[in-house]
Design an enzyme around this catalytic site. Sequence first.
Site, PDB file in Angstrom:
ATOM      1  N   TRP A  37     -20.494  15.734  10.838  1.00 27.80           N
ATOM      2  CA  TRP A  37     -19.464  15.211  10.074  1.00 27.80           C
ATOM      3  C   TRP A  37     -19.794  15.842   8.496  1.00 27.80           C
ATOM      4  O   TRP A  37     -20.899  15.639   7.689  1.00 27.80           O
ATOM      5  CB  TRP A  37     -19.261  13.715   9.542  1.00 27.80           C
ATOM      6  CG  TRP A  37     -18.759  12.986  11.051  1.00 27.80           C
ATOM      7  CD1 TRP A  37     -18.569  13.487  12.093  1.00 27.80           C
ATOM      8  CD2 TRP A  37     -18.339  11.794  11.050  1.00 27.80           C
ATOM      9  NE1 TRP A  37     -17.932  12.550  12.953  1.00 27.80           N
ATOM     10  CE2 TRP A  37     -17.585  11.673  12.356  1.00 27.80           C
ATOM     11  CE3 TRP A  37     -17.987  10.795  10.397  1.00 27.80           C
ATOM     12  CZ2 TRP A  37     -17.206  10.325  12.707  1.00 27.80           C
ATOM     13  CZ3 TRP A  37     -17.582   9.496  10.707  1.00 27.80           C
ATOM     14  CH2 TRP A  37     -17.046   9.335  11.921  1.00 27.80           C
ATOM     15  N   GLU A  60      -5.724  -4.054  -0.422  1.00 24.31           N
ATOM     16  CA  GLU A  60      -6.091  -5.204   0.532  1.00 24.31           C
ATOM     17  C   GLU A  60      -7.236  -6.070   0.337  1.00 24.31           C
ATOM     18  O   GLU A  60      -7.452  -7.017   0.466  1.00 24.31           O
ATOM     19  CB  GLU A  60      -6.429  -4.537   1.651  1.00 24.31           C
ATOM     20  CG  GLU A  60      -5.203  -3.682   2.623  1.00 24.31           C
ATOM     21  CD  GLU A  60      -5.172  -2.417   2.398  1.00 24.31           C
ATOM     22  OE1 GLU A  60      -5.555  -1.985   1.424  1.00 24.31           O
ATOM     23  OE2 GLU A  60      -4.354  -1.865   3.202  1.00 24.31           O
ATOM     24  N   LYS A 109     -14.886  17.272  11.047  1.00 25.45           N
ATOM     25  CA  LYS A 109     -15.554  17.051  12.040  1.00 25.45           C
ATOM     26  C   LYS A 109     -16.042  18.719  12.458  1.00 25.45           C
ATOM     27  O   LYS A 109     -15.449  19.170  13.294  1.00 25.45           O
ATOM     28  CB  LYS A 109     -15.137  16.252  13.215  1.00 25.45           C
ATOM     29  CG  LYS A 109     -14.925  14.999  12.774  1.00 25.45           C
ATOM     30  CD  LYS A 109     -14.368  13.852  13.675  1.00 25.45           C
ATOM     31  CE  LYS A 109     -14.394  12.716  13.083  1.00 25.45           C
ATOM     32  NZ  LYS A 109     -13.568  11.743  13.773  1.00 25.45           N
ATOM     33  N   THR A 145       0.693  -1.279   0.002  1.00 26.40           N
ATOM     34  CA  THR A 145      -0.103  -0.051   0.068  1.00 26.40           C
ATOM     35  C   THR A 145       0.871   1.146  -0.005  1.00 26.40           C
ATOM     36  O   THR A 145       1.944   1.209   0.556  1.00 26.40           O
ATOM     37  CB  THR A 145      -0.918   0.145   1.406  1.00 26.40           C
ATOM     38  OG1 THR A 145      -0.011   0.223   2.247  1.00 26.40           O
ATOM     39  CG2 THR A 145      -2.015  -1.121   1.456  1.00 26.40           C
TER      40      THR A 145
HETATM   41  P1  ADP Z   1      -3.556   3.547  -1.774  1.00 26.69           P
HETATM   42  O1  ADP Z   1      -2.315   2.753  -1.809  1.00 26.69           O
HETATM   43  O2  ADP Z   1      -3.308   4.665  -2.308  1.00 26.69           O
HETATM   44  O3  ADP Z   1      -4.336   3.381  -0.320  1.00 26.69           O
HETATM   45  P2  ADP Z   1      -5.357   1.709  -2.857  1.00 26.69           P
HETATM   46  O4  ADP Z   1      -5.832   1.535  -4.203  1.00 26.69           O
HETATM   47  O5  ADP Z   1      -5.276   0.586  -2.132  1.00 26.69           O
HETATM   48  O6  ADP Z   1      -4.263   2.573  -2.923  1.00 26.69           O
HETATM   49  O7  ADP Z   1      -6.601   2.788  -2.237  1.00 26.69           O
HETATM   50  C1  ADP Z   1      -7.685   2.422  -1.770  1.00 26.69           C
HETATM   51  C2  ADP Z   1      -8.516   3.650  -1.088  1.00 26.69           C
HETATM   52  O8  ADP Z   1      -8.946   4.254  -2.426  1.00 26.69           O
HETATM   53  C3  ADP Z   1      -9.799   3.065  -0.637  1.00 26.69           C
HETATM   54  O9  ADP Z   1      -9.977   2.644   0.473  1.00 26.69           O
HETATM   55  C4  ADP Z   1     -10.691   4.439  -0.809  1.00 26.69           C
HETATM   56  O10 ADP Z   1     -10.343   5.475   0.253  1.00 26.69           O
HETATM   57  C5  ADP Z   1     -10.147   5.123  -2.175  1.00 26.69           C
HETATM   58  N1  ADP Z   1     -11.023   4.581  -3.102  1.00 26.69           N
HETATM   59  C6  ADP Z   1     -10.777   3.504  -4.134  1.00 26.69           C
HETATM   60  N2  ADP Z   1     -11.781   3.741  -4.924  1.00 26.69           N
HETATM   61  C7  ADP Z   1     -12.709   4.814  -4.580  1.00 26.69           C
HETATM   62  C8  ADP Z   1     -13.891   5.260  -5.243  1.00 26.69           C
HETATM   63  N3  ADP Z   1     -14.268   4.652  -6.403  1.00 26.69           N
HETATM   64  N4  ADP Z   1     -14.357   6.338  -4.673  1.00 26.69           N
HETATM   65  C9  ADP Z   1     -13.779   6.879  -3.642  1.00 26.69           C
HETATM   66  N5  ADP Z   1     -12.803   6.278  -2.856  1.00 26.69           N
HETATM   67  C10 ADP Z   1     -12.289   5.256  -3.568  1.00 26.69           C
END
Ligand code: ADP
Length: 544
Positions: free
Chosen positions: A445, A331, A440, A186
């Site tokens: 929120w 994940e 917040k 990640t």
């Molecule tokens: P990183 O390594 O940047 O965390 P990931 O692809 O694992 O890369 O990131 C996942 C996160 O990206 C999600 O938990 C969410 O917050 C955000 N995310 C993914 N797709 C969307 C979406 N369609 N809309 C909003 N947020 C998204």
Amino acid sequence: MLAGLMQPSPLSIASLIEFADRFHGSTELVTRTVEGPIHRYTYHDAHRRAKMLANALAALGLHSGDRIGTLAWNVHRHFELYFAVSGMGAVLHTINPRLFAEQIVYIVNHAEDRWIFVDLTFVPLLERLAEHLQSVAGYVIMTDEASMPETSLPNARCYETLLAEQSAEYSWPVLDETCASSLCYTSGTTGNPKGVLYSHRSTVLHSFCVCAADGLAVSSREVILPVVPMFHANAWGVAYAAPMSGAKLVLPGAKMDGASIFELLHDERVTLTLGVPTVWLMLLDYCESSGQALSHLERVVIGGAAAPRSMIERFERDHDVEVIHAWGMTEMSPLGTVCNLLPKHATLDAEARLDLKVKQGRPVYGVDLKITDDENHELPRDGRAFGRLKVRGPWITNGYFRGEGGAVLDDEQWFDTGDVSTLDPDGFMQITDRSKDVIKSGGEWISSIDLENHAIGHPAVAEAAVIAVPHPKWSERPLLVVRTRENATVTREEILAWMAQKLAKWQVPDDVVFVDALPHTATGKIRKLELRQQFAEHQLPDED
Ligand code: ADP
């Protein structure tokens, strides 16, 4: 127990490319190479070369369980590595080259990569880091002899030469389906990057989900261009789903600008493409400025960050391209939800359809979802209550590589995504925020994503981020940071008036600042942490 009498064949990644070779052998894979020219070959050729590569890996002394790193674009040689490395029982570690240099050093050492395969573009980057990469025995430069650069990388080999020395006779070993197949870190927006270790089983099950009609509906009738990189959650699983279904694959190499992507979409008659909102902005702007429409494209999958309403409208109205909004995370392999509408939505008017399409969608079989409050009480699925989004299923992580971050599941196997969302009675999930980005204000929120979506709808706004800044009375208030479109002029007051048209008064940002560029993470998301630090001292104007 009465045992079933069905074959216990383990699910395996090699079986995907074997299938594509046998039943879709003449289907093309097209690559814009890093060297420049367009390269074409078939699934049959790819499988043949993957077997030669597996022999080459064995000749380098690599064994099952070894980690093999890649620093590579979406190119055919990377595709071959996907199957050769995992197929021979080793672990493909796709390194995100956009990570900070120190993070790359950290993850290569953490993964203990034995060899690294590197595209020409990233050779200088690795040359600077090589002395810190303790476990790496050598480097394979993903090119042919004619394009081999002078390099200071120790033990550097040429990919094509390595392959040329090998036979294409190779039988994929039968592996335990639960053994590790690939590793993806990640991007570590908080703390060090953490490794997600996929298995053959999770990868194949996830690929079925990508192919499912209510997943991304990948089939042999599609021509797919994944703009999402193969170093970002396995190109959202498409690198596996394409051979599973026999779809033609078009790989864009190092060029992700609007003009280059447009050219491939057009020339290869691409029907399905996938990527993050940032790349679509470039593509849509290119189409607009050059006066061209996306003629063959039928569907675009937008994920990784929220798809703004205006972007969905532009694709659907200006290009007649259907937007599929999807959500997931590294994940989760990464697919979690896909926004496919239901039969009862067929009669909705355009605005009501858009209201649904901005949602991140419904889970496909295999992913279970719920939302809870901070005390782990489940919240109603009414489309209004929002809370921590939790997931579980066979392609969702059990824990990070080498136990980093400790136990990540609760007693009932739920994984906290770190996202905050609503769930409606039909199962449509809508992300309102990352839990650390939500604002917040008083007892309420405010969703930063919601505000950003409204801001991006303003014709002068190219990119927008909303962050919380400390406030003496309300604890936090939203600040809108905007990058305007080229040649566009707009004032703070005009933007605030635009926002006030669509939002409740208490949700309207207290201030707007204009910047030349917004910081992005290695996966193309806006780096909110950096913005929060940058504007920590920002003085909000006095309340009216
Ligand atoms: P990183 O390594 O940047 O965390 P990931 O692809 O694992 O890369 O990131 C996942 C996160 O990206 C999600 O938990 C969410 O917050 C955000 N995310 C993914 N797709 C969307 C979406 N369609 N809309 C909003 N947020 C998204």
